[in-house]
Write a protein that holds these residues in place. Structure first.
Motif, PDB file in Angstrom:
ATOM      1  N   PHE A  67      58.779  31.038  23.307  1.00 49.55           N
ATOM      2  CA  PHE A  67      60.075  31.040  22.629  1.00 49.55           C
ATOM      3  C   PHE A  67      60.493  29.610  22.333  1.00 49.55           C
ATOM      4  N   SER A  68      60.825  29.323  21.055  1.00 45.70           N
ATOM      5  CA  SER A  68      61.110  27.938  20.692  1.00 45.70           C
ATOM      6  C   SER A  68      62.354  27.770  19.818  1.00 45.70           C
ATOM      7  N   ASP A  69      63.133  28.823  19.606  1.00 46.28           N
ATOM      8  CA  ASP A  69      64.350  28.671  18.813  1.00 46.28           C
ATOM      9  C   ASP A  69      65.348  27.795  19.551  1.00 46.28           C
ATOM     10  N   THR A  73      70.294  27.946  15.230  1.00 44.31           N
ATOM     11  CA  THR A  73      69.341  28.438  14.244  1.00 44.31           C
ATOM     12  C   THR A  73      69.603  29.908  13.934  1.00 44.31           C
ATOM     13  N   ASP A  74      69.288  30.295  12.699  1.00 44.80           N
ATOM     14  CA  ASP A  74      69.420  31.710  12.354  1.00 44.80           C
ATOM     15  C   ASP A  74      68.083  32.387  12.620  1.00 44.80           C
ATOM     16  N   ILE A  75      68.144  33.574  13.198  1.00 42.78           N
ATOM     17  CA  ILE A  75      66.945  34.295  13.601  1.00 42.78           C
ATOM     18  C   ILE A  75      67.023  35.736  13.127  1.00 42.78           C
ATOM     19  N   ALA A  88      73.622  36.595   8.724  1.00 46.50           N
ATOM     20  CA  ALA A  88      72.524  36.093   9.545  1.00 46.50           C
ATOM     21  C   ALA A  88      72.936  36.092  11.015  1.00 46.50           C
ATOM     22  N   ALA A  89      71.958  36.203  11.902  1.00 47.68           N
ATOM     23  CA  ALA A  89      72.201  36.112  13.343  1.00 47.68           C
ATOM     24  C   ALA A  89      71.935  34.673  13.778  1.00 47.68           C
ATOM     25  N   TYR A  90      72.952  34.030  14.360  1.00 51.53           N
ATOM     26  CA  TYR A  90      72.838  32.638  14.802  1.00 51.53           C
ATOM     27  C   TYR A  90      72.793  32.568  16.323  1.00 51.53           C
ATOM     28  N   VAL A  91      71.812  31.826  16.841  1.00 56.38           N
ATOM     29  CA  VAL A  91      71.665  31.670  18.292  1.00 56.38           C
ATOM     30  C   VAL A  91      72.839  30.867  18.828  1.00 56.38           C
ATOM     31  N   THR A  92      73.517  31.411  19.840  1.00 55.92           N
ATOM     32  CA  THR A  92      74.662  30.725  20.445  1.00 55.92           C
ATOM     33  C   THR A  92      74.386  30.239  21.865  1.00 55.92           C
ATOM     34  N   ALA A 110      72.673  35.834  20.295  1.00 58.71           N
ATOM     35  CA  ALA A 110      72.825  35.504  18.878  1.00 58.71           C
ATOM     36  C   ALA A 110      73.963  36.345  18.325  1.00 58.71           C
ATOM     37  N   VAL A 111      74.698  35.785  17.371  1.00 59.53           N
ATOM     38  CA  VAL A 111      75.861  36.463  16.820  1.00 59.53           C
ATOM     39  C   VAL A 111      75.720  36.576  15.305  1.00 59.53           C
TER      40      VAL A 111
END
Length: 117
Positions: A67-69, A73-75, A88-92, A110-111
Protein backbone atom coordinates in the motif's frame (compact mmCIF):
# COMPACT_ATOMS: atom_id res chain seq x y z
CA UNK A 1 -12.27 -15.07 -1.37
CA UNK A 2 -15.65 -15.13 0.35
CA UNK A 3 -17.11 -18.34 1.69
CA UNK A 4 -19.85 -20.32 -0.05
CA UNK A 5 -23.21 -19.73 1.58
CA UNK A 6 -25.40 -22.80 1.92
CA UNK A 7 -29.16 -22.48 2.13
CA UNK A 8 -31.71 -19.88 1.03
CA UNK A 9 -29.41 -16.88 1.06
CA UNK A 10 -29.30 -15.39 -2.43
CA UNK A 11 -29.30 -11.82 -1.08
CA UNK A 12 -26.65 -12.30 1.62
CA UNK A 13 -22.95 -11.52 1.50
CA UNK A 14 -20.32 -13.25 3.62
CA UNK A 15 -16.70 -12.19 3.78
CA UNK A 16 -14.93 -9.50 1.74
CA UNK A 17 -15.13 -10.14 -1.99
CA UNK A 18 -13.44 -6.90 -3.07
CA UNK A 19 -9.67 -6.54 -3.42
CA UNK A 20 -7.77 -3.31 -2.75
CA UNK A 21 -4.33 -2.60 -4.17
CA UNK A 22 -1.52 -2.94 -1.65
CA UNK A 23 -3.31 -4.88 1.07
CA UNK A 24 -5.16 -8.07 1.96
CA UNK A 25 -8.53 -6.63 2.96
CA UNK A 26 -10.02 -7.77 6.28
CA UNK A 27 -12.93 -5.30 6.49
CA UNK A 28 -14.56 -2.43 4.61
CA UNK A 29 -16.98 0.03 6.20
CA UNK A 30 -19.11 2.53 4.24
CA UNK A 31 -20.74 5.37 6.21
CA UNK A 32 -23.15 7.88 4.66
CA UNK A 33 -23.41 11.17 6.57
CA UNK A 34 -24.10 14.89 6.33
CA UNK A 35 -24.17 17.98 8.50
CA UNK A 36 -27.56 19.01 9.89
CA UNK A 37 -28.39 22.68 10.49
CA UNK A 38 -31.42 23.17 12.71
CA UNK A 39 -33.64 26.23 13.08
CA UNK A 40 -35.11 26.62 16.55
CA UNK A 41 -38.00 28.80 17.64
CA UNK A 42 -38.01 30.94 20.79
CA UNK A 43 -39.01 27.90 22.88
CA UNK A 44 -35.97 25.98 21.68
CA UNK A 45 -37.97 23.53 19.57
CA UNK A 46 -36.57 22.55 16.18
CA UNK A 47 -38.88 23.84 13.45
CA UNK A 48 -36.77 23.25 10.33
CA UNK A 49 -33.68 21.30 9.38
CA UNK A 50 -31.32 21.39 6.41
CA UNK A 51 -28.93 18.56 5.57
CA UNK A 52 -25.77 19.69 3.77
CA UNK A 53 -22.22 18.57 3.08
CA UNK A 54 -23.28 15.04 2.14
CA UNK A 55 -20.42 12.58 2.13
CA UNK A 56 -19.50 8.90 2.22
CA UNK A 57 -16.60 7.75 4.39
CA UNK A 58 -14.84 4.46 3.64
CA UNK A 59 -12.68 2.73 6.20
CA UNK A 60 -10.63 -0.19 4.86
CA UNK A 61 -8.50 -2.41 7.09
CA UNK A 62 -6.21 -5.31 6.28
CA UNK A 63 -2.75 -6.83 6.09
CA UNK A 64 -0.15 -4.55 4.50
CA UNK A 65 1.53 -5.70 1.28
CA UNK A 66 2.52 -2.72 -0.90
CA UNK A 67 0.00 0.00 0.00
CA UNK A 68 1.54 3.30 -1.09
CA UNK A 69 -1.21 5.94 -1.29
CA UNK A 70 -0.84 9.11 0.77
CA UNK A 71 -3.22 11.52 2.48
CA UNK A 72 -4.91 13.81 -0.02
CA UNK A 73 -4.72 11.47 -3.01
CA UNK A 74 -7.88 10.41 -4.80
CA UNK A 75 -8.39 6.65 -4.97
CA UNK A 76 -10.86 4.13 -6.27
CA UNK A 77 -12.46 2.02 -3.56
CA UNK A 78 -13.33 -1.30 -5.19
CA UNK A 79 -16.89 -2.29 -4.37
CA UNK A 80 -17.47 0.97 -2.53
CA UNK A 81 -21.07 1.97 -1.85
CA UNK A 82 -21.66 5.58 -2.95
CA UNK A 83 -25.20 6.02 -1.55
CA UNK A 84 -26.05 7.99 -4.69
CA UNK A 85 -23.27 10.57 -4.30
CA UNK A 86 -20.83 11.41 -7.08
CA UNK A 87 -17.25 12.49 -6.69
CA UNK A 88 -13.75 11.22 -6.06
CA UNK A 89 -12.71 9.45 -2.85
CA UNK A 90 -9.87 11.31 -1.10
CA UNK A 91 -7.65 9.63 1.49
CA UNK A 92 -7.97 11.44 4.83
CA UNK A 93 -6.05 9.10 7.15
CA UNK A 94 -3.60 6.17 6.91
CA UNK A 95 -2.45 4.03 9.83
CA UNK A 96 0.15 1.23 9.73
CA UNK A 97 0.48 -1.06 12.73
CA UNK A 98 3.22 -3.58 13.54
CA UNK A 99 3.12 -6.02 16.41
CA UNK A 100 5.06 -9.04 17.62
CA UNK A 101 2.19 -11.47 17.10
CA UNK A 102 0.48 -10.40 13.88
CA UNK A 103 1.11 -9.42 10.27
CA UNK A 104 1.76 -5.76 9.60
CA UNK A 105 -1.61 -4.04 9.29
CA UNK A 106 -2.74 -0.98 7.34
CA UNK A 107 -5.99 0.93 7.56
CA UNK A 108 -7.12 3.99 5.71
CA UNK A 109 -10.11 6.27 5.53
CA UNK A 110 -11.26 8.01 2.36
CA UNK A 111 -14.13 10.45 1.90
CA UNK A 112 -16.35 11.21 -1.09
CA UNK A 113 -17.63 14.77 -0.85
CA UNK A 114 -20.71 15.02 -3.07
CA UNK A 115 -19.90 16.65 -6.41
CA UNK A 116 -16.16 17.16 -5.80
CA UNK A 117 -14.09 15.30 -8.39
Amino acid sequence: MPATIIGNSADLAFGVADAQTGMVVQSITHANSSDAVELKNRSGDTTSVVFRNKRVTYTVEGAYTTFSDSVGTDITVTGGETFGLSGAAYVTEITRTRSADNFEQVSYSAVIYDGIT
